[in-house]
Design a protein around this motif. Structure first.
Motif, PDB file in Angstrom:
ATOM      1  N   ASP A  32       0.888  -1.181   0.134  1.00  0.00           N
ATOM      2  CA  ASP A  32       0.136   0.113  -0.156  1.00  0.00           C
ATOM      3  C   ASP A  32       0.881   1.296  -0.097  1.00  0.00           C
ATOM      4  OD1 ASP A  32       0.505  -0.882   2.720  1.00  0.00           O
ATOM      5  OD2 ASP A  32      -0.990   0.434   3.207  1.00  0.00           O
ATOM      6  N   HIS A  33       2.259   0.965   0.232  1.00  0.00           N
ATOM      7  CA  HIS A  33       3.090   2.164   0.204  1.00  0.00           C
ATOM      8  C   HIS A  33       4.131   1.960  -1.115  1.00  0.00           C
ATOM      9  CE1 HIS A  33       2.031   3.670   4.024  1.00  0.00           C
ATOM     10  NE2 HIS A  33       1.708   2.334   4.036  1.00  0.00           N
ATOM     11  N   ASP A  93       3.607   4.268   7.997  1.00  0.00           N
ATOM     12  CA  ASP A  93       2.812   3.668   9.039  1.00  0.00           C
ATOM     13  C   ASP A  93       3.626   3.532  10.368  1.00  0.00           C
ATOM     14  OD1 ASP A  93       1.103   3.388   7.138  1.00  0.00           O
ATOM     15  OD2 ASP A  93       1.061   1.229   6.946  1.00  0.00           O
ATOM     16  N   HIS A 142      -3.854   7.935   5.449  1.00  0.00           N
ATOM     17  CA  HIS A 142      -3.828   6.507   5.890  1.00  0.00           C
ATOM     18  C   HIS A 142      -5.044   6.223   6.983  1.00  0.00           C
ATOM     19  CE1 HIS A 142      -2.288   2.657   6.571  1.00  0.00           C
ATOM     20  NE2 HIS A 142      -1.371   2.715   5.615  1.00  0.00           N
TER      21      HIS A 142
HETATM   22 ZN   LIG Z   1      -0.069   1.265   4.923  1.00  0.00          ZN
END
Ligand SMILES: [Zn+2]
Ligand SMILES: [Zn+2]
Length: 417
Positions: free
Chosen positions: A57-58, A163, A384
């Motif tokens: 997701d990054h 994160d 996020h």
């Molecule tokens: Zn993430």
């Protein structure tokens, strides 16, 4: 200076933040993997790329940033190695399933060749910026990015958390709190708290032991990167690594994490766990199911991988352990909510009981607030996080006197100075 959010704003997934001053720096360029794959809204030309950590997701669309030119790319060594593993896997899934790959191998190679690996606390100069990474306590190599603008009168210190987790995990110290003027913070768990970790561990170990005593298989679907190593370390600390089989991409990811010991805490726990556990090849799978066993395997949300091979073959004394978040429209979510999964052969009912745990590698609400207070910015930008949580979190921190925003995808925030 402006910040533009190409993804990952009022949503979780496809994280992508462009900082534009005299030069353009992209921070993360990920994909959103629910039932389908979504990408950042466009692919701008950038002068540099910073990758906070390896999760797709990054990182999932990062190679798309590399056309012809060389783009200096900053991140830690495990981030490069782990994201390469995951991106290679995206290419091979596309090949196997006959769909157009999101990027070319040539672009992935360009990314790898442009990579400058940084250790934490070792700043590097890029034009007028100093870029420095700090430990985010999320997964191996995960980084909180500080971009310092030497000549700026205001908003000198831009911090992007990526994160992060403040509370220690077995293999990670908590995140470092970095002072900022502008703080771009993840807020996945805004408005929610995690249960006490030690209690979750005790409950998991009790249930796993019960399954083993009955001769069953404890099937633990895990993300290859992060959760697999954390679970293996927890099982080792409780004397269970000898009964554990590691399969799928978790095998290679675990090896990468282990050979970068300076990016984890308690690295000897992981290396001893690896010695005791067995790494399984495809042909050995049937034998794993014959006796009592613990199976750590991908995919974490049951969207493919060897877990699907195991799940319908478990004996009647078995149990499935879900240890993390299951996105909407995934097999993991459907298993937890409706007791079935979707495979190539259609809907399959799973009779094995399922237990759900929270071993999240993200900060809960109290720790998100603690981070904001400690970092002491003038401006907080919340990413996020889904729309509702992001807005509620912004209200909460405004209540403490911070200037705060939750931008939408495509939105631009202008910062003076
Ligand atoms: Zn993430
Ligand atoms: Zn992550």
């Amino acid at each position: 200076m402006i910040l533009k959010f190409h993804g990952g704003a009022q949503e979780v997934g496809r994280s992508s933040i462009l900082l534009k001053d005299e030069r353009s720096i992209m921070m993360d360029f990920g994909v959103k993997l629910d039932g389908k794959t979504e990408y950042p809204i466009d692919v701008p030309k950038v002068d540099a790329f910073i990758l906070s950590h390896a999760h797709l997701d990054h990182s999932g669309y990062a190679p798309a940033l590399y056309e012809m030119s060389h783009v200096p790319t900053f991140g830690t060594k495990p981030t490069l190695e782990l994201s390469t593993l995951l991106l290679e896997d995206s290419l091979s899934i596309a090949r196997k399933e006959h769909f157009k790959p999101p990027f070319h191998r040539r672009q992935l190679n360009l990314l790898r060749n442009s990579f400058v690996d940084l250790n934490y606390h070792k700043p590097v100069k890029f034009g007028k910026f100093d870029i420095e990474l700090h430990d985010a306590g999320h997964i191996s190599g995960s980084a909180i990015t500080l971009i310092e603008r030497a000549n700026a009168k205001e908003n000198r210190r831009i911090v992007y958390t990526g994160d992060f987790k403040l509370e220690p995990q077995t293999l990670h110290r908590g995140a470092e709190i970095v002072k900022s003027d502008v703080l771009i913070t993840e807020a996945t768990y805004a408005g929610r708290e995690h249960p006490e970790r030690n209690k979750e561990i005790a409950r998991l170990i009790d249930e796993v032991e019960e399954v083993l005593d009955r001769g069953g298989n404890a099937l633990i679907p895990v993300f290859a990167v992060g959760r697999a190593q954390e679970m293996l370390a927890i099982l080792y600390q409780n004397g269970l690594a000898g009964s554990t089989y590691v399969d799928g991409m978790a095998r290679e990811a675990t090896k990468i994490v282990a050979r970068n010991p300076r990016f984890i805490d308690n690295s000897s726990i992981l290396s001893k766990a690896i010695e005791e556990a067995e790494f399984v090849q495809a042909r050995e799978r049937p034998s794993v199911l014959k006796g009592p066993s613990i199976i750590l395997t991908t995919a974490g949300m049951l969207q493919g991988g060897p877990v699907l091979n195991y799940i319908s073959r478990l004996n009647s004394n078995s149990r499935i352990f879900i240890t993390g978040y299951q996105a909407e429209d995934t097999n993991g979510r459907s298993l937890v909510e409706n007791g079935h999964i979707n495979t190539e052969d259609g809907k399959v009912r799973i009779g094995t009981p399922v237990s759900v745990y929270d071993f999240s590698a993200h900060a809960g609400n109290t720790d998100l607030l603690r981070y904001v207070r400690g970092s002491a910015p003038n401006t907080v930008i919340c990413v996020h996080s889904d729309e509702e949580c992001a807005k509620a979190f912004v209200e909460e921190i405004r209540g403490e006197g911070f200037d705060a925003f939750a931008p939408k995808v495509g939105e631009t925030i202008k910062l003076d100075g």
